[in-house]
Design a protein around this motif. Structure first.
Motif, short mmCIF file in Angstrom:
data_model
loop_
_atom_site.label_atom_id
_atom_site.label_comp_id
_atom_site.label_asym_id
_atom_site.label_seq_id
_atom_site.Cartn_x
_atom_site.Cartn_y
_atom_site.Cartn_z
N GLN A 200 14.29 5.26 -5.25
CA GLN A 200 15.27 4.70 -5.01
C GLN A 200 16.46 3.90 -5.49
OE1 GLN A 200 17.32 7.63 -3.12
NE2 GLN A 200 16.22 8.55 -2.84
N ILE A 201 17.50 2.83 -6.18
CA ILE A 201 18.01 2.24 -5.81
C ILE A 201 19.30 2.32 -4.82
CG2 ILE A 201 19.33 1.38 -7.75
CD1 ILE A 201 16.21 2.46 -8.90
N ILE A 202 19.13 1.13 -4.38
CA ILE A 202 19.55 0.82 -3.06
C ILE A 202 20.16 -0.60 -3.11
CG2 ILE A 202 18.17 2.30 -1.11
CD1 ILE A 202 17.04 -0.71 0.08
N SER A 203 21.52 -0.85 -3.37
CA SER A 203 22.59 -1.39 -2.57
C SER A 203 22.01 -2.47 -1.65
CB SER A 203 23.97 -1.82 -3.23
OG SER A 203 24.24 -0.48 -4.37
N ASN B 94 0.82 -1.11 -0.18
CA ASN B 94 -0.13 0.18 0.31
C ASN B 94 0.61 1.58 -0.19
OD1 ASN B 94 -2.52 -1.57 -0.06
ND2 ASN B 94 -2.72 -1.52 2.52
N SER B 95 2.31 1.07 0.35
CA SER B 95 2.76 2.43 0.13
C SER B 95 4.17 2.84 -0.62
CB SER B 95 3.19 2.60 1.61
OG SER B 95 4.52 1.57 2.05
N PHE B 96 4.61 1.29 -0.84
CA PHE B 96 5.84 1.14 -2.05
C PHE B 96 5.94 -0.09 -2.83
CE2 PHE B 96 6.85 -1.38 1.54
CZ PHE B 96 7.95 -1.49 2.09
N THR B 97 6.93 -0.31 -3.87
CA THR B 97 7.11 -1.31 -4.71
C THR B 97 7.80 -1.38 -4.45
OG1 THR B 97 4.92 -0.09 -5.83
CG2 THR B 97 6.90 -1.44 -6.77
N ILE B 98 8.43 -2.55 -4.17
CA ILE B 98 10.15 -3.10 -4.72
C ILE B 98 9.90 -4.06 -6.03
CG2 ILE B 98 12.08 -5.06 -3.67
CD1 ILE B 98 10.06 -4.46 -0.80
N PHE B 99 11.26 -4.00 -6.81
CA PHE B 99 11.90 -4.66 -7.68
C PHE B 99 13.00 -4.55 -7.88
CE2 PHE B 99 13.10 -4.80 -12.22
CZ PHE B 99 12.15 -5.90 -12.56
N PRO B 100 14.09 -5.89 -8.13
CA PRO B 100 13.17 -7.29 -8.35
C PRO B 100 13.40 -7.44 -6.59
CG PRO B 100 15.72 -7.29 -8.92
CD PRO B 100 15.26 -5.62 -8.50
N ASN B 101 12.30 -8.89 -7.09
CA ASN B 101 12.04 -9.13 -5.81
C ASN B 101 11.81 -11.15 -6.44
OD1 ASN B 101 12.16 -10.74 -2.93
ND2 ASN B 101 10.40 -9.44 -2.97
N PRO B 102 13.30 -12.07 -6.03
CA PRO B 102 14.04 -12.09 -5.41
C PRO B 102 15.21 -10.90 -6.09
CG PRO B 102 13.80 -13.76 -6.25
CD PRO B 102 12.96 -13.16 -6.42
N VAL B 103 16.23 -10.58 -5.53
CA VAL B 103 17.79 -9.96 -5.91
C VAL B 103 19.02 -10.94 -4.74
CG1 VAL B 103 17.81 -8.87 -3.47
CG2 VAL B 103 18.33 -8.31 -5.69
N ILE C 136 18.35 -2.93 -5.96
CA ILE C 136 16.61 -3.29 -5.58
C ILE C 136 15.79 -1.65 -6.05
CG2 ILE C 136 16.11 -4.77 -4.80
CD1 ILE C 136 15.19 -3.63 -2.37
N SER C 137 14.67 -1.16 -6.66
CA SER C 137 14.23 0.12 -6.85
C SER C 137 13.15 -0.17 -5.75
CB SER C 137 13.80 0.04 -8.32
OG SER C 137 13.23 1.41 -8.64
N ILE C 138 13.39 1.03 -4.99
CA ILE C 138 12.03 1.08 -4.35
C ILE C 138 11.27 3.02 -4.50
CG2 ILE C 138 11.66 1.77 -1.50
CD1 ILE C 138 13.02 -0.19 -2.43
N GLU C 139 10.03 2.51 -4.64
CA GLU C 139 9.23 3.60 -5.42
C GLU C 139 8.32 3.66 -4.24
OE1 GLU C 139 6.48 4.14 -9.43
OE2 GLU C 139 8.21 3.09 -9.49
N PRO C 140 8.09 4.65 -3.30
CA PRO C 140 6.93 5.02 -2.80
C PRO C 140 5.46 5.92 -4.06
CG PRO C 140 8.59 6.98 -2.86
CD PRO C 140 9.04 5.61 -3.77
N ILE C 141 4.53 5.32 -3.34
CA ILE C 141 3.48 6.40 -4.04
C ILE C 141 3.04 7.16 -4.15
CG2 ILE C 141 2.18 3.66 -3.20
CD1 ILE C 141 0.81 4.82 -0.95
N ASN C 142 4.01 8.54 -2.27
CA ASN C 142 3.91 9.79 -1.88
C ASN C 142 5.10 10.31 -2.16
OD1 ASN C 142 4.92 9.38 1.00
ND2 ASN C 142 3.04 8.59 1.32
N ASN C 143 5.70 11.36 -1.77
CA ASN C 143 6.96 12.37 -2.17
C ASN C 143 7.27 12.86 -0.54
OD1 ASN C 143 8.83 13.51 -4.19
ND2 ASN C 143 7.90 15.00 -4.08
#
Length: 86
Positions: free
Chosen positions: A54-57, A7-16, A22-29
Motif C-alpha cells: 500500500q501507498i499511504i499519505s 519481521n512483518s513489513f517494510t516501510i519506505f522511505p523513513n524518514p518521511v 510511504i510504501s508499506i510492504e507486508p511479507i504475507n498476503n
C-alpha cells in the motif's frame, strides 16, 4: 531515504515529510490495519482493511517527530515500527 524492514513489513522511505507518502510492504498476503501513533499514544491516523503493498499519505496536520506505525493483521498478530516524520 532508508528502508526499514521488520519481521512483518517494510516501510519506505523513513524518514518521511508530512504530506508525502510511504510504501508499506507486508511479507504475507493477509488483511491488515495500520495506525500512526504519536509519542503520547494518541492515534493520529489509521488505515483499515488493507491487502498487499500500500501507498499511504502522511497527514499534513501532524507535527514532525517520532511516531510508531502499528501494523495489525486481522488474524491478531501485531508489529510496531518507528517512523520519523519531518
Amino acid at each position: 531515504a532508508e528502508s526499514i524492514r521488520s519481521n512483518s513489513f517494510t516501510i519506505f522511505p523513513n524518514p518521511v515529510k508530512r504530506g508525502n507518502t510511504i510504501s508499506i510492504e507486508p511479507i504475507n498476503n493477509r488483511a491488515y490495519t495500520i495506525r500512526l501513533v504519536n509519542y503520547l499514544g494518541v492515534v493520529q491516523s489509521s488505515w483499515e482493511s488493507l491487502h498487499g503493498t500500500q501507498i499511504i499519505s502522511i497527514p499534513t496536520n501532524i507535527q514532525g517527530g517520532l511516531y510508531i506505525l502499528q501494523f495489525r493483521e486481522n488474524e491478531g498478530a501485531s508489529y510496531s515500527q518507528k517512523l520519523i516524520v519531518q
